[in-house]
Design a protein around this motif. Structure first.
Motif, PDB file in Angstrom:
ATOM      1  N   GLN A  95       0.859  -1.184   0.000  1.00 35.87           N
ATOM      2  CA  GLN A  95       0.000   0.000   0.000  1.00 35.87           C
ATOM      3  C   GLN A  95       0.894   1.232   0.000  1.00 35.87           C
ATOM      4  O   GLN A  95       1.856   1.317   0.749  1.00 35.87           O
ATOM      5  CB  GLN A  95      -0.835  -0.005   1.282  1.00 35.87           C
ATOM      6  CG  GLN A  95      -1.840   1.102   1.394  1.00 35.87           C
ATOM      7  CD  GLN A  95      -3.248   0.566   1.254  1.00 35.87           C
ATOM      8  OE1 GLN A  95      -3.497  -0.622   1.494  1.00 35.87           O
ATOM      9  NE2 GLN A  95      -4.161   1.416   0.820  1.00 35.87           N
ATOM     10  N   ARG A  96       0.582   2.197  -0.867  1.00 33.10           N
ATOM     11  CA  ARG A  96       1.356   3.452  -0.860  1.00 33.10           C
ATOM     12  C   ARG A  96       0.383   4.560  -1.182  1.00 33.10           C
ATOM     13  O   ARG A  96      -0.272   4.550  -2.235  1.00 33.10           O
ATOM     14  CB  ARG A  96       2.475   3.408  -1.917  1.00 33.10           C
ATOM     15  CG  ARG A  96       3.377   4.630  -1.871  1.00 33.10           C
ATOM     16  CD  ARG A  96       4.283   4.590  -0.647  1.00 33.10           C
ATOM     17  NE  ARG A  96       5.287   5.634  -0.676  1.00 33.10           N
ATOM     18  CZ  ARG A  96       5.163   6.787  -0.009  1.00 33.10           C
ATOM     19  NH1 ARG A  96       4.081   7.039   0.684  1.00 33.10           N
ATOM     20  NH2 ARG A  96       6.132   7.683  -0.062  1.00 33.10           N
ATOM     21  N   THR A  97       0.295   5.502  -0.250  1.00 34.59           N
ATOM     22  CA  THR A  97      -0.659   6.594  -0.431  1.00 34.59           C
ATOM     23  C   THR A  97       0.082   7.924  -0.376  1.00 34.59           C
ATOM     24  O   THR A  97       0.911   8.137   0.496  1.00 34.59           O
ATOM     25  CB  THR A  97      -1.721   6.554   0.690  1.00 34.59           C
ATOM     26  OG1 THR A  97      -2.246   5.224   0.766  1.00 34.59           O
ATOM     27  CG2 THR A  97      -2.849   7.530   0.400  1.00 34.59           C
ATOM     28  N   TYR A  98      -0.195   8.779  -1.329  1.00 33.93           N
ATOM     29  CA  TYR A  98       0.364  10.126  -1.302  1.00 33.93           C
ATOM     30  C   TYR A  98      -0.724  11.084  -0.890  1.00 33.93           C
ATOM     31  O   TYR A  98      -1.893  10.890  -1.219  1.00 33.93           O
ATOM     32  CB  TYR A  98       0.874  10.523  -2.699  1.00 33.93           C
ATOM     33  CG  TYR A  98       2.034   9.694  -3.172  1.00 33.93           C
ATOM     34  CD1 TYR A  98       3.282   9.815  -2.567  1.00 33.93           C
ATOM     35  CD2 TYR A  98       1.878   8.807  -4.222  1.00 33.93           C
ATOM     36  CE1 TYR A  98       4.348   9.036  -2.997  1.00 33.93           C
ATOM     37  CE2 TYR A  98       2.931   8.032  -4.661  1.00 33.93           C
ATOM     38  CZ  TYR A  98       4.171   8.155  -4.049  1.00 33.93           C
ATOM     39  OH  TYR A  98       5.213   7.394  -4.470  1.00 33.93           O
TER      40      TYR A  98
ATOM     41  N   HIS B  97      -4.245   6.895  -3.731  1.00 30.09           N
ATOM     42  CA  HIS B  97      -3.711   5.548  -3.548  1.00 30.09           C
ATOM     43  C   HIS B  97      -2.893   5.162  -4.762  1.00 30.09           C
ATOM     44  O   HIS B  97      -3.437   4.691  -5.757  1.00 30.09           O
ATOM     45  CB  HIS B  97      -4.842   4.543  -3.303  1.00 30.09           C
ATOM     46  CG  HIS B  97      -5.616   4.852  -2.063  1.00 30.09           C
ATOM     47  ND1 HIS B  97      -5.098   4.671  -0.802  1.00 30.09           N
ATOM     48  CD2 HIS B  97      -6.861   5.364  -1.886  1.00 30.09           C
ATOM     49  CE1 HIS B  97      -5.984   5.051   0.098  1.00 30.09           C
ATOM     50  NE2 HIS B  97      -7.068   5.483  -0.530  1.00 30.09           N
TER      51      HIS B  97
ATOM     52  N   ASP C 195       3.799   1.983   2.605  1.00 29.26           N
ATOM     53  CA  ASP C 195       3.178   2.408   3.859  1.00 29.26           C
ATOM     54  C   ASP C 195       2.703   1.177   4.617  1.00 29.26           C
ATOM     55  O   ASP C 195       2.710   1.131   5.838  1.00 29.26           O
ATOM     56  CB  ASP C 195       1.965   3.314   3.566  1.00 29.26           C
ATOM     57  CG  ASP C 195       2.371   4.610   2.909  1.00 29.26           C
ATOM     58  OD1 ASP C 195       3.486   5.086   3.198  1.00 29.26           O
ATOM     59  OD2 ASP C 195       1.594   5.143   2.086  1.00 29.26           O
ATOM     60  N   ASP C 196       2.289   0.184   3.846  1.00 26.28           N
ATOM     61  CA  ASP C 196       1.801  -1.043   4.453  1.00 26.28           C
ATOM     62  C   ASP C 196       2.165  -2.195   3.528  1.00 26.28           C
ATOM     63  O   ASP C 196       2.309  -2.008   2.318  1.00 26.28           O
ATOM     64  CB  ASP C 196       0.273  -0.936   4.638  1.00 26.28           C
ATOM     65  CG  ASP C 196      -0.199  -1.904   5.712  1.00 26.28           C
ATOM     66  OD1 ASP C 196       0.659  -2.534   6.365  1.00 26.28           O
ATOM     67  OD2 ASP C 196      -1.428  -2.046   5.872  1.00 26.28           O
TER      68      ASP C 196
END
Lengths: 253, 413
Positions: free
Chosen positions: A26-29, A36, A75-76
């Motif tokens: 998971q990668r969120t900006y 996402h 991130d996760d």
């Protein structure tokens, strides 16, 4: 043949011969509102595989690439490269891993303009503290392999676009990386030069290199074994390419 | 990353921007160059003067009056040393002789029909009244003839600069007419020529007998006595110099005329030649350090120049930094590269500055006719400062470079 089901991807994670593994990444900006870039992505790159990533802009292609390239961390979820959990590594260790296990090939070539072709090729060795004459020999071998055996001491401004990309490919190979990452490798080249570069990729693949390539051109992506289609940070489809296009033939742009 | 590698790569980027690198180091070159020039000139001047005394221990002790003021120490010319004081000093154990310097005002002097008008303070010539013992001082060397006879009003000793004033056309036995300001003129016969050049610009000078000197003061004891602004005392032997100096100082600190006559802010000092040299050295050093300090300001400017260029360079090379990070450069590798680059700029600037400074200093010294001095300590300091300036001005840019985000950097067009 499509294998987009999450269960199937989970199975892939267990592969022991996978060089790169994503599990629930998971990668969120946060650009005003959360974006996402990657949303629960799981996949693996088996050793010796050639994978293309396609998708519209903003679909998370670059983020995926940066994750594999140890430039970004999730991130996760976890990303492992050659068994090492990238997110758990210190900054310096990630840099080391980048230098030893990964080879980058960019659309913009990204060579250092003041260094010669040979010096550019051996730059990753400098940061791995490899010294001595072996470096020059290595550059010679690799540049010969990409067809630039007679351009060792030319600087990038003295080379054509295709030649620069060949230098970049030689540089990507110099530390015998586990994975070669290519970001739109033909994006800045004309069709003919582009297909010459793809020919080189085919050779690398035949020699057993693991390749991950981002592209938005279908005919370029078809050189890979499989194509991952990304949409909105999620894997929409994994398409297996049954027949690679002839590398020598002319391709319509 | 090996240090040697970063030198190679940094050197490449320095030579890749020749003009920029040159201009950047120019600040350091000028700063360090200026410091070295002042140190060379100061050192040469010092050597020139001290060279006269070097290796020769002297039995001379001079008694002078110093004044403390806001501007440092100066020498006062008050006529406070009376004949009574002179006699008392002459009786101190170990004193060979005492000679005063009494300055006389001579407006014009003529020799063989050629008249020269004085141009010194008060438009007068430097004529000093003293006694013949004066010529036995270590610093005085009779190059021709002999001292005048004690009490002989019509005899004189001239110095070599006086001979030069007449283009060498003065010899023992010649007559010189002295035109005093406040008494009838007097014709004197030259009995000898003395070399009194101690290096610091001695004017053409005529020495005559003490009988000519008439300036008197009212002593604290109520008597009217002749008084002088300077006394030269000679000890009988080198072993006695220090003791004699102490005794003279003791006398003046005690019940002397001079102590009563001197001003409140003035100090009477008995100095051996060594003391005088030391004091002189201190003054020259202070001046050199002052000038060097001013020159040092341009070093600060130079280091700001390096910092400025390095910051620009980081911004300009963001993409290159991104590339290097992508191929495995760690933060410390990037810091090392930029620090090495600024250290090279600083060190090369310092080295060129030292060479420039020595060169210009050498020219200056040749013009002044002083011996060359190599300020070794300052050269080492300069190189150290150059490297320090490199580290200092490169630290922040290097830190910024290390923080470059490779993803952002590589996305740049």
């Amino acid at each position: 043949m499509s294998q987009a089901e999450p269960t199937h991807r989970k199975n892939k994670v267990g592969d022991t011969d996978a060089t790169v593994r994503f599990s629930g990444v998971q990668r969120t900006y946060y650009l005003g509102e959360p974006v996402h870039a990657l949303d629960e992505v799981s996949l693996s790159l088996p050793e010796g595989s050639f994978t293309a990533v396609m998708g519209p802009s903003g679909s998370g292609k670059s983020t995926l690439m940066n994750m594999v390239g140890c430039l970004d961390t999730p991130d996760d979820g976890t990303v492992t490269v050659n068994g090492q959990d990238v997110g758990a590594l210190s900054d310096g260790k990630r840099a080391r891993l980048r230098g030893s296990e990964l080879g980058f090939i960019f659309q913009q070539f990204n060579l250092l303009p003041r260094l010669t072709a040979a010096e550019n090729v051996t730059l990753p060795m400098v940061f791995q503290n490899v010294v001595g004459e072996s470096r020059r020999d290595r550059a010679k071998t690799l540049l010969a392999r990409v067809g630039l055996g007679d351009r060792l001491d030319h600087t990038p401004p003295e080379l054509s676009g295709g030649q620069r990309q060949r230098v970049a490919i030689a540089r990507a190979l110099v530390n015998e990386p586990s994975v070669i990452l290519a970001d739109e490798p033909t994006g800045n080249l004309d069709t003919e030069t582009g297909s010459e570069i793809m020919e080189l990729f085919a050779e690398l693949h035949d020699d057993g290199s693991t390749i991950l390539m981002v592209t938005h051109e279908r005919h370029i992506a078809e050189h890979a074994d499989r194509i991952i289609h990304l949409v909105d940070g999620q894997i929409e489809e994994i398409e297996h390419v049954t027949e690679n296009p002839p590398v020598q033939g002319s391709e319509t742009a | 990353m090996k240090i040697a590698e970063s030198f190679r790569i940094s050197w490449r980027s320095i030579t890749g921007h020749k003009l920029r690198s040159t201009l950047t180091t120019l600040g350091i070159i000028l700063g360090i160059g200026a410091v070295i020039v002042f140190m060379v000139l100061g050192g040469g001047f010092e050597k020139d003067i001290i060279g006269e005394f070097e290796g020769e221990e002297s039995t001379s002790i001079q008694v002078i009056t110093t004044t403390e003021s806001n501007f440092g120490q100066g020498t006062a010319q008050n006529k406070i040393y009376t004949e009574h004081d002179m006699e008392a000093i002459g009786e101190i154990d170990g004193v060979d002789w005492v000679a005063p310097d009494g300055s006389l005002q001579v407006v014009q002097l003529s020799h063989q029909g050629k008249t020269v008008t004085g141009g010194g303070a008060g438009s007068t010539f430097s004529v000093t009244a003293t006694n013949p013992d004066r010529f036995r001082a270590d610093l005085f060397e009779m190059t021709a003839g002999e001292p005048f006879e004690k009490g002989a009003m019509d005899q004189a000793v001239v110095n070599e600069n006086f001979v030069k004033l007449y283009d060498g056309d003065v010899s023992v036995g010649d007559e010189v007419e002295l035109d005093f300001r406040n008494k009838p003129s007097q014709t004197v016969t030259v009995t000898g020529i003395v070399n009194d050049d101690t290096g610091n610009g001695i004017p053409p000078r005529v020495h005559v007998d003490l009988q000519h000197y008439e300036t008197t003061v009212q002593t604290p004891r109520g008597a009217e006595e002749r008084a002088f602004s300077y006394l030269l005392v000679n000890a009988e032997s080198l072993d006695q110099v220090d003791q004699v100096k102490k005794d003279i100082q003791g006398y003046f600190d005690g019940d002397s005329d001079a102590r009563a006559l001197k001003g409140d802010e003035q100090t009477i000092e008995a100095q051996t030649t060594e003391d005088a040299i030391e004091q002189f050295q201190q003054i020259v050093d202070q001046i050199a350090i002052l000038l060097g300090g001013i020159a040092g300001i341009s070093l600060i400017v130079g280091s700001i120049g390096i910092a400025n260029i390095m910051i620009v360079s980081v911004t300009e090379r963001t993409r290159e930094i991104g590339i290097m990070k992508a191929v495995g450069a760690r933060k410390r590798d990037i810091i090392q590269l930029f620090l090495v680059e600024s250290i090279i700029l600083g060190a090369v600037g310092a080295a060129l500055g030292v060479i420039t400074g020595l060169g210009i200093g050498y020219i200056g010294i040749s013009v002044a006719g002083w011996p060359m001095a190599y300020p070794t300590t300052w050269i080492l300091i300069a190189v150290a400062v150059g490297i320090f300036v490199g580290v200092l001005s490169g630290s922040y840019p290097a830190y910024r470079a290390a923080r470059v985000d490779p993803i952002e950097a590589l996305r740049r067009e």
